[in-house]
Design a protein around this motif. Sequence first.
Motif, short mmCIF file in Angstrom:
data_model
loop_
_atom_site.label_atom_id
_atom_site.label_comp_id
_atom_site.label_asym_id
_atom_site.label_seq_id
_atom_site.Cartn_x
_atom_site.Cartn_y
_atom_site.Cartn_z
N TYR A 87 0.86 -1.18 0.00
CA TYR A 87 0.00 0.00 0.00
C TYR A 87 0.90 1.23 0.00
N HIS A 89 0.47 4.32 0.28
CA HIS A 89 0.20 5.43 1.19
C HIS A 89 0.49 5.07 2.64
N LEU A 90 0.82 3.82 2.90
CA LEU A 90 1.07 3.40 4.28
C LEU A 90 2.57 3.16 4.50
N GLU A 94 2.86 -0.02 8.84
CA GLU A 94 1.42 -0.21 8.62
C GLU A 94 1.15 -1.26 7.54
N PHE A 98 -1.03 -4.47 8.37
CA PHE A 98 -2.36 -4.42 7.73
C PHE A 98 -3.24 -5.63 8.06
N PRO A 99 -2.74 -6.86 7.84
CA PRO A 99 -3.60 -8.02 8.12
C PRO A 99 -4.02 -8.10 9.58
N ARG A 101 -4.45 -5.47 11.59
CA ARG A 101 -5.47 -4.45 11.82
C ARG A 101 -6.82 -4.96 11.33
N ARG A 146 4.48 -8.97 5.53
CA ARG A 146 3.03 -8.87 5.66
C ARG A 146 2.40 -10.26 5.70
N LEU B 194 -3.73 -4.51 -4.99
CA LEU B 194 -3.89 -3.99 -3.63
C LEU B 194 -5.18 -4.52 -3.02
N ASP B 201 -6.27 -10.97 3.03
CA ASP B 201 -6.10 -10.76 4.46
C ASP B 201 -7.42 -10.61 5.20
N TYR B 207 -13.91 -1.78 4.44
CA TYR B 207 -12.54 -1.60 4.93
C TYR B 207 -11.61 -1.30 3.77
N ARG B 211 -9.52 2.10 3.51
CA ARG B 211 -8.06 2.11 3.71
C ARG B 211 -7.26 1.99 2.41
N TYR B 300 -0.97 11.77 6.64
CA TYR B 300 -1.50 10.47 6.25
C TYR B 300 -0.87 9.92 4.98
N GLY B 301 0.06 10.68 4.41
CA GLY B 301 0.77 10.17 3.25
C GLY B 301 -0.09 9.98 2.03
#
Lengths: 360, 307
Positions: A87, A89-90, A94, A98-99, A101, A146, B194, B201, B207, B211, B300-301
């Motif tokens: 990702y 942006h993370l 993070e 991710f998994p 969260r 991850r 993505l 996951d 979600y 995200r 927050y990028g």
Amino acid sequence: MATVKLENIYKSFGETEVLFDINLEINDKEFVVFVGPSGCGKTTLLRIISGLEEVTSGSVVIDDKDVSNAPPVERGISMVFQSYALYPHLSVFENIAFPLRVAKVSEKELEEKVFKAADILQLRDRLDFKPGQLSGGQRQRVAIGRSIVRDPKVFLFDEPLSNLDAALRGDMRVELAKLHQNLKTTMIYVTHDQIEAMTMADKIVVLHDGVIEQVGSPMDLYHNPKTKFVAGFIGHPNMNFLKTSDTDIKQKKLSANIGDFTLDLAVDVSDIKAGDEVDIGIRPEDLVVSSNKGGAPMTVDVVEHIGATVILYGTVLGNSDFCAVLPSDSVVKPGDTVNLTLDPFKCHAFDSSGQALLKS
Amino acid sequence: MFKPKTKAQTTTLFAWALIAPAALVMFWVVVWPLYETFRLSFTDSTLGTLMGGAEYVGWENYEKAIGGRKFPSIVTRTFYWMFLSVGLKVVLGLIGATLLASNIRGRGIFRALVMPPWIVPIAIGCFGWLWLYNGHFGLLSNFAEMAGITDGPYSFLAYKQSAFYSAVVTDVWIGTPMVTLFFLAAMQGVPRDLYEAAYVDGASRWYRFRRITMPQIMPTVISMALLSAIWTFNSFEIIWILTEGGPRGATTTLIIDTFKTAIFSYKFGAGATRAVLVCILLGVFSLIYLTVLGWVGKKYGYAGVQK
């Protein structure tokens, strides 16, 4: 403890059938590599195991539980994508978290797990970075991190090294092999690169046109390919194939004529009769330069010195694109003619349908 | 004394010569009118002074405009109009883009069906709405009566509140398609991997939207919202065709006020003042908006890019 069993799997996308009757058993802690040319269905098969694709018929059994219709998260698998699918942006932290969260793991446990994975993968000092600031190898490791934090029963890798340069790919192969030894988890790995398959796998599954051609250990596939396809796919440089001009059967041995030459091969001849056309497979590294005048003359077109060995490309018995691997001290120039010979026992023979004639 | 030109000087001259035509046109159509507006805003130019004689009056126009009885309410109304309309456009655009991005049968048709409000000339669309809002012949009034919401013909554009919100509805109707299509394009740029990785996951649809989709399309949402804000702030023809700023000023935004002053009342100087004020207000708004989002983006990028 995780076994994977694929039973009678068929898959088609609309009219296009991509997998036919796939049956396979993968043992606990095994490193299995699906290998084959592009379009052979290896990635589709992996996606079926992951749950990203549904089977058209057949079943996927993980740990004796039929998961054919279960969503990925309930299968106990985790997947590393060819593109890494990080990702952007993370932060690295993070991304790895991710998994966890998603699974609503407590903050304390989450941190512990992420740090542990980061330590294994040497990413501890990169946790605050964004994926865009990392090198290819580091991104790869984040993607692996991850999947580690989920503690999966089965790791799935979809051509994870294909975006890396050659040197890094070699390093990552070693790292992945080490990772497998440390984690002791079942891993399924897809690649089109037979070297990756040979170096890492406990068990190689060769796929071709949607069917399994052969399953076996790397050296088993190398020494005893069951089909011409496997023989040509495994091993580098590729195996040479020579068409026979005539065959004969003498004392339960196959006598193969290629031009003026005759090779007597100790293979099972029960399904073959005299005169049948047979392909003779010869590995370039099995050839030796004959000291006397015997052997087949090779007209050399190209000479490649790669250090440990010398690779010759040229014409033998009317077959161009013939390849031979010689020791590094061989002195050969383009245009030379060398006489090649080999131990007939090391030859492979394939009938007209591409099936190997078993060595007897 | 004669110094031969260096090669660099020749190149620079040549470069200037190349951009000169474009620069001249830009000067003619952008810089000069801007300057003229600015200059006019400090004069008492009206229809009567058109043949010459407009005099420099200093800040008088500005004092009158800002000090005017209606000015605060017009500015408030303009910003309220802008925030409400842009907010609706962004929310509806996000919902629409998400639906259009989903894998449904015939989505090509749905994508094409989004376009008409935007393709139809604004004036024609507005005349359509004018009829819909009409009290005696209008569809909406009829439906409202049939459904028992109103007990007689209701002229939507005749009352202060309903006129304002009717104008908002029309503005949103016209402005949403383009926002939707921009969001859709941005969503399609998000790599499928993505979503698949998140799905493996166990991430739910919502979600994944929250995200992955939102952060990934945030740069587009931010720039689109700003553009939309500027257009909505300056949206003139929709209001003018529907209500001409009425009833009793209920739909008079800054740009309507500017037009009414400059063109209807022939007070060019006072109108130019309002135009300059619009520029300043929008400039300040954009600056604040971009600064705030710059902070948020850093935190927050959002602006994170991956090769």
